[in-house]
Design an enzyme around this catalytic site. Structure first.
Site, short mmCIF file in Angstrom:
data_model
loop_
_atom_site.label_atom_id
_atom_site.label_comp_id
_atom_site.label_asym_id
_atom_site.label_seq_id
_atom_site.Cartn_x
_atom_site.Cartn_y
_atom_site.Cartn_z
N ASP A 1 -5.96 -14.13 17.83
CA ASP A 1 -6.90 -14.81 17.52
C ASP A 1 -7.31 -14.64 15.86
OD1 ASP A 1 -9.35 -16.65 17.07
OD2 ASP A 1 -10.81 -15.01 17.67
N ASP B 1 -4.41 -21.92 7.57
CA ASP B 1 -3.67 -23.31 7.94
C ASP B 1 -3.99 -23.46 9.48
OD1 ASP B 1 -1.76 -25.46 8.11
OD2 ASP B 1 -0.05 -23.73 7.79
N ASP C 1 -7.49 -28.91 13.85
CA ASP C 1 -8.86 -29.28 13.78
C ASP C 1 -9.77 -28.53 14.54
OD1 ASP C 1 -7.61 -30.96 12.08
OD2 ASP C 1 -7.60 -32.55 13.54
N1 SAM Z 1 -0.79 -28.89 9.31
C1 SAM Z 1 -1.70 -28.71 10.34
C2 SAM Z 1 -2.87 -29.88 10.29
O1 SAM Z 1 -2.61 -30.76 9.34
O2 SAM Z 1 -3.97 -29.81 10.63
C3 SAM Z 1 -2.16 -27.49 10.83
C4 SAM Z 1 -0.99 -26.45 10.87
S1 SAM Z 1 -0.81 -25.34 12.28
C5 SAM Z 1 0.26 -26.08 13.39
C6 SAM Z 1 -2.21 -25.03 12.90
C7 SAM Z 1 -2.16 -23.84 13.69
O3 SAM Z 1 -3.49 -23.11 14.06
C8 SAM Z 1 -1.61 -23.81 14.99
O4 SAM Z 1 -0.36 -23.01 15.10
C9 SAM Z 1 -2.46 -22.93 15.85
O5 SAM Z 1 -1.91 -22.12 16.91
C10 SAM Z 1 -3.19 -22.39 15.19
N2 SAM Z 1 -4.48 -21.82 15.46
C11 SAM Z 1 -5.56 -22.55 16.08
N3 SAM Z 1 -6.55 -21.90 16.28
C12 SAM Z 1 -6.46 -20.55 15.92
C13 SAM Z 1 -6.86 -19.27 16.07
N4 SAM Z 1 -8.41 -19.08 16.52
N5 SAM Z 1 -6.18 -18.21 15.27
C14 SAM Z 1 -5.15 -18.03 14.80
N6 SAM Z 1 -4.49 -19.54 14.97
C15 SAM Z 1 -5.03 -20.58 15.44
#
Ligand code: SAM
Length: 306
Positions: free
Chosen positions: A146, A164, A167
């Site tokens: 996390d 990155d 939502d």
């Molecule tokens: N390009 C995307 C968009 O337009 O919303 C976002 C990129 S990416 C695929 C989003 C990433 O955030 C995912 O890989 C997800 O696993 C990660 N993520 C979500 N919550 C998180 C957290 N608490 N800590 C680390 N990574 C997280």
């Protein structure tokens, strides 16, 4: 919902009036479908946008235009700095954010923290056009965990931090990474003069309240906050990334000069484009006055945070 063999439909965000909007993508191949411990993952080949990644039915990246999203997310933050050496990326499983970071020759260390190890493996296997081998670069450390916990526990400081993230929907593991408390933790891990770049959500006229509250929240924590709008044809909406600087004297001219003298060949950004990169339509600046509440751990409706 992802359907293959038929036009593909994906669940878009909840509209401000309530209800869901769906956009259909014609596809010719389902590359991968599965469920990780955190989310449903679909990788599909579409006719109009090439390969696409969906998480829980929401489009994250498309082969045709991911360069716009990732260039805007990374380069303004790094060209704001004279010699960026260390960068923390939170989220960004596709590997394209670290790919762009690694183009800066002064960068010696990149830590990427994503909560979903299964997703990172799916992206490593099925999205080679995104990461282009970046996961194996010796400057990169991948941490599965996390992002908020990582920042809260970290002792290391970084020149730049890039969020990155997906939502902050209800129940999303990203929710607590959109709050004032989290932005303060990030600020405390930045070196003097350091920058933060944030995936800043949609800025369409009917869709702007989350973005506006993010901007106001970041302004509560950082002395300089700039918004860079862009449009991804594959997302069918206007979006923005937000750049926050710890240096109150942050200068656009210095950024553009560094971009120019770097000789880096970008596909979306350029030094001349940079001069107008942070210009906003009037309705966007008006929205900052209307949606002026601050996102906090309590207001975003989540508890149990580090
Ligand atoms: N390009 C995307 C968009 O337009 O919303 C976002 C990129 S990416 C695929 C989003 C990433 O955030 C995912 O890989 C997800 O696993 C990660 N993520 C979500 N919550 C998180 C957290 N608490 N800590 C680390 N990574 C997280």
């Amino acid at each position: 919902m992802i359907r293959t063999g038929l036009p593909l439909a994906f669940r878009f965000r909840e509209s401000p009036q309530g209800g869901m909007e769906e956009i259909a993508y014609l596809c010719h191949r389902a590359v991968y479908s599965g469920r990780s411990g955190y989310q449903r993952i679909d990788v599909v080949d579409t006719l109009a946008h090439g390969r696409m990644l969906f998480l829980d039915g929401i489009a994250q990246s498309a082969e045709s235009d991911e360069f716009i999203y990732h260039e805007v997310l990374v380069h303004p933050a790094l060209f704001s700095l004279q010699r960026p050496r260390s960068v923390l990326v939170i989220g960004g499983a596709e590997g394209a954010t670290i790919r762009e970071v690694l183009r800066h020759p002064t960068v010696e260390r990149v830590v990427m923290v994503d909560i979903d190890g299964e997703l990172v493996e799916v992206c490593r296997k099925h999205l080679p056009q995104w990461h282009r081998g970046s996961f194996d670069d010796p400057r990169v450390e991948i941490v599965i965990g996390d992002g908020r916990r990582y920042v809260a526990d970290a002792r290391e400081s970084f020149d730049a931090v890039i969020l990155d993230l997906s939502d902050p929907e209800e129940g999303s593991p990203a929710q607590l990474l959109f709050t004032r408390e989290f932005y303060r933790l990030v600020r405390d891990r930045l070196k003097p003069g350091g920058t933060l770049s944030v995936q800043g959500e949609g800025i369409g006229p009917g869709d702007i309240s989350l973005h506006a509250r993010m901007k106001n929240t970041l302004e509560d924590v950082f002395p300089r906050v700039m918004v860079c709008p862009y449009t991804l044809p594959s997302f069918h909406r206007a979006d923005a990334h937000i750049l926050a600087a710890t240096d109150p004297l942050w200068s656009l001219d210095a950024l553009a000069r560094r971009m120019e003298s770097s000789g880096m060949e970008l596909r979306y950004l350029s030094a001349s484009f940079a001069q107008g990169m942070f210009l906003l339509p009037a309705y966007v600046t008006q929205a900052y006055k209307i949606h002026n509440d601050i996102l906090t751990d309590n207001s975003i409706g989540a508890s149990d945070h580090p």
